[in-house]
Every structure is written in structure tokens, then in C-alpha cells.
Scaffold this active site. Sequence first.
Site, short mmCIF file in Angstrom:
data_model
loop_
_atom_site.label_atom_id
_atom_site.label_comp_id
_atom_site.label_asym_id
_atom_site.label_seq_id
_atom_site.Cartn_x
_atom_site.Cartn_y
_atom_site.Cartn_z
N LYS A 105 40.54 28.37 20.16
CA LYS A 105 39.70 28.32 21.36
C LYS A 105 38.98 26.98 21.37
O LYS A 105 38.82 26.36 20.31
CB LYS A 105 38.65 29.45 21.33
CG LYS A 105 38.15 29.83 22.69
CD LYS A 105 39.09 30.81 23.37
CE LYS A 105 38.68 31.20 24.74
NZ LYS A 105 39.56 32.24 25.29
N GLY A 140 35.12 44.96 38.83
CA GLY A 140 35.45 43.53 38.90
C GLY A 140 36.64 43.36 39.82
O GLY A 140 37.67 44.02 39.64
N GLY A 196 38.12 40.24 40.65
CA GLY A 196 38.54 38.86 40.55
C GLY A 196 40.04 38.82 40.30
O GLY A 196 40.78 39.71 40.75
N ASN A 197 40.49 37.82 39.55
CA ASN A 197 41.92 37.67 39.31
C ASN A 197 42.51 38.92 38.66
O ASN A 197 43.48 39.51 39.16
CB ASN A 197 42.15 36.42 38.44
CG ASN A 197 43.62 36.19 38.18
OD1 ASN A 197 44.46 36.51 39.01
ND2 ASN A 197 43.94 35.65 37.02
N GLY A 214 41.04 42.07 38.16
CA GLY A 214 40.75 43.32 38.85
C GLY A 214 41.57 43.50 40.12
O GLY A 214 42.15 44.57 40.34
#
Length: 587
Positions: A271, A383, A385-386, A388
Site C-alpha cells: 500500500k 453506500g 458509490g462504485n 454499492g
Amino acid sequence: MLSLIELSGRELGMIKLMADFFVEKPELTAKIESYTTAHYALVTTYSENFGIPEADAWKTLEELQRRIDEAEYVQVEAPRPINKWLQMSKEEINMLRTIIDYFSANPKMSPAGSFTSKRSESIIEAYVWFFGSTNGNGEVARENFQNLMEKLQSAMSIKLETLVPIVATPNPYEAVLRLLDIAAQKLKLDPGLHEMLKRPVRAIIVNFPVTMDDGGLQVFTGYRVQYNDILGPTKGGIRYHPDLTLDEVVALSAWMTFKTAVTGLPLGGGKGGIRCNPKEMSQGELERLTRGYARAMARYIGPNSDVPAPDVYTDSQTMAWIMDEYSDIVGYNAFGVVTGKPVNVGGSLGRTEATSRGVMYTVIEAAKHLGLKLKGAEVAVQGFGNVGFHAAKLLSEIGCKIIAVSDSKGAIYNAKGLDPIKVLEYKNETGSVIGYKDSTNMTNEELLELKCDILVPSALENQITVTNAGKIKAKIVAEGANGPTTPEADEILYRNGVFVIPDILANSGGVIVSYFEQVQNQMNYYWTEEEVRGKLENTIVTAFNSVLDVALTYKVNLRVAAYMNAIKRLSDAMFTRQKGAFIAIQR
Ligand code: NAD
């Protein structure tokens, strides 16, 4: 039993600022006096002095208020030459409470709201109102105030002891380490290997200059943590955030290590990110920042060593810049150095919806196992967004009924079912799902507790906690988001028979298709969307069933089983690669 909490550096900073205010330190006075209310003055000054967004400064103040309210004892670490812990008296703690209340715009403080000619006198007066004074003219209160100010201004750190159990937001690294311990015990993991998996193998910190639009140079700090690469090149996103710390990057890189391992990918976990505020930067500044990071990290990343991807506040354009800069450095088109690129520069078809498609495949497998009919099964998605939106769309395409969806503003519900595409059109027009026709509004908390068959948390971490876990009525919880369930809540859900498909498995579709992107880049040959979908289904279904087998054999929940599978893959590979050393130790 007493619980002990040490205040964070930020909280200590805020308390010191309050103390400075009341002793009228000159450098702050002018600034603070230009504001009309005490709390706004404090939050703004604190935010400017410590470079912290105002919303976070406000949260720090609220947290501080809660903690001091709950404190039974407060100890202050004095600097040299005393260099020891000084206990605060009950009166001093009450004085501290009064000061914090003063700054928290607490309505009970309104009589003391206007600053009298001397600020210290106004707070002493307020203290006497609320806590009384052993003498009428407030001499004792004045003494307490002076003692407290001395202690606070010179404090090295502050510890609180409280009778209330600490309900801290779990640190994702601690959560991962806890699961690692449980899984290691079940697997009777070699202690050396266990120790190895507790630590990142490599953490890189870079500081690099960026030319800003005003012509000035600003230096930014970037991180990249390569947690474990025993299974292959490390893989994981890059996030841009003003509060990013190395600690957070380590935690997320550990998470990636177990995610790639449980899905059987030949990849490790990593990360990275940059401490910056992308919302305050122009496109040009963001491009120069990204290229600067790519140059500083170029010797540590690469298609065969460490492959970044987008994360919070980075996107396919960010990846295109990194790829372009890196390609310039190595002298050829190195498409495979990052994934999540636009399709016209080496991105994979099917990447956008891959995470949600993976969620859908795992739900199908879970339903088969539980004997749940998906036609007409009721679904609630937190959610939109992308992850959900695509999860709602894909699940409705296979016959499920989407009865509720939500975003940060709240949730909408319709027992007859919602059309995800129409809800998205409405959200794009109005900015929220709230107010969509033929639906009733509800809160995000109510959505989580709805009577439904499948719940898909796809927003934030720590949504299902000890407080609401007992009220979850869904038969399946498919974690589209990372870390939506706390470890304590997990146990409650397991006891109540809720089938949780853990994040590292349920939302691994994204990293699986990222891996496919790497493979296509290396072959320089690209698959159709159908091919990508087929391979994704194959990979995630195999991983799911292998985890389910372990869960049934060891009688553990799916999360522990997923970690057991991941750890077994990692430790087997470490053992094989270092067999000579292990045999020598065993002799
Ligand atoms: P996104 O920003 O596109 O969507 C997040 C959604 O959550 C938005 O609709 C937002 O309004 C909503 N939201 C924010 N606060 C909320 C709240 N308090 N209550 C309800 N809804 C709220 O993000 P995304 O890419 O869809 O990611 C969502 C989650 O899935 C994150 O945890 C992310 O780490 C995880 N995830 C994403 C991917 C991916 O490929 N995008 C892969 C793996 C995991």
C-alpha cells in the site's frame, strides 16, 4: 476496573492551545480575538497551527470532551527536572471540564460566553457556578486555575483513567493482527513464521519537492509499504490524504497481503500514499505531485516487484501519470507498473464493476450453501458509490429485489423494490438517493437493521459494531466495503447464525481483475469482457469454496477461515522457499 487512556498528541495540542488562550499568551490572543465565538476561534486556530482540516479539529474537540467527562483520574507527565507523573486533583479535573465545555459551544456555558475583561476571570466565574467554591470570592478556584494552567502548559503527555470501558475505533492493523493470532493458533503455525507475518518486510518514505501553481516549492511526504512479497510482487493502492500516516499504510498493506493470498493470486500485499490535500490542489499540481512520487519511488516499484493501483482520492488518470513517468525513466512502455489504468493505455475491460461482480459471485455461492432462493431475495445496500451501485445492479439482474439503498445523506426504502439504474440517474441529478419517488426515507442505521435476506455494506469501516450487531436480521452479510464489521460484532453475528462473507473474500474481485490487468500487460494481449468475467468467477468461486470447507472443518466463522487459508498459503511458501533453514533449525 479502571481503563487507562493516553491522550493523543493532537488532543494534547488542543488542550495546550486552550491553556494558552486562558493565560492570554500574546501570539494567540490577536488571532483568537478576531473571531466572535470561543469554539470557532479554537477550532480555526488549532486547524491552522497543526495543519488539520477543520472538520477533524471539531471531532478532536468532541472526543476530548467525551474523554475528560468520563475521566476518573487525570495524570500529567511533567518535563525535566521533575520528569514524573503528577496527579490532578478532583478540582483541577473539574476546571479542565469547564474549560473544554467553554470551547465546545455547550449551551450551559452561555452565561460565560462573552469574554469578560480578563479571560481567566470569566472561566473562574463559570467554574464557581458549576462546581461551587469553598470560599465566596473564588480564591480556591483561582488557585486551581493557576495550578492547572502550569501543569497543562508544561505537560509532556496526559493519561486518563476511566471506569467506562474504552470503545475505541479499532485500528485496522490491530484487527488484522488479532485474526492472524487466532488463525495461527488454529493452524499451529511455526512461531518464527507467525512473527514474520506480523511485520512489513519493507517501508519506504520519500520526501520530494513539487512546484505549485504560485511558483513556490512545496515538499511532500510519500509512503510505500511492501508488507509481504513471498507469493509474488506486492500489490495495493495509493491514497492521497492530508492525515495519512505510515501506521495507516502499514495496516492497509497487511490487509492486502491476506486478501491476495486468500484468493490464490501469485501476489503479495502493499500500500502507499502521499500526505497531501488533493481537494485543495489544481489538476496541474496533482499531476506534478504524482510524477514526483513516481520518480521518487521508481527504483522501488515495477511490474515484477510492486504494482500500485488507485485508492482514496486517486483514479485511473493518476495511474496513467505514474505509468507514463515510470516508462520515461526505464525507457520503454511499462504498462504493467500500475493497474486500474484507462482501457486505452493498458487497462482491463471489466475493472470498474469487478469488485461488485465478485460480491455477486460470492453471494450466489453463499445462497447455494444456505439453500436460499435468490429470485425475489430482499437486499439492502449501504453506500451507493462504485461498489454499492454495481452490487445493487448486478444482484437485481440475477433476480434479487433491492429494497433499500443509501448514501452519506441517508437511506431510501421500498418494499416492492427499487430500480438501481433509475436511482443512480436520480442521484446524479440531485446529489443524493434521498427523496427518490415511491420510496420512504430512513437512516443508515435503520437500513442496517432492516429485515432482509442479504445486506451489502459498501460504504465505510466500523458500521456493524457491538451496539447494532444483535439487531442485524439479514441472513447473509456480504462485505463490499473494507472493515465494515468490528471483531466483537463478528462474534455476535456468528452466534446469531448470520452468514458473513468477509471483506478480504467478498470484495476481492477488484484485486483479482487488477491481477488480470497485470497479466494482459505482460502478454501484451488483451481479453474480452466475457473472458475477464469468466476468469473472475472461476477464481473467486474457487477461493470461496475453499474458505467454506475450512470454516466447516474447523467450525469457525468465514473470516477466521479466510485468514487461515491466506496464512497457510503464505507460510507454506515461506517454508518451501527457506526449507534448508527450517530443517537446520529443527535439527
Ligand atoms: P465510493 O466513494 O464510490 O462510494 C462510497 C459510497 O458510500 C458513497 O455513495 C457515499 O455517499 C457512501 N457513504 C459515505 N458515508 C456514508 C455513510 N456514513 N453511510 C452510508 N453511506 C455512506 O467508494 P467505493 O469505491 O464504492 O468504495 C466503498 C467501499 O468499498 C470502501 O470501503 C472501499 O475501501 C471498498 N472497496 C472498494 C473497491 C473498489 O474497487 N472500488 C474494492 C475493494 C473494496
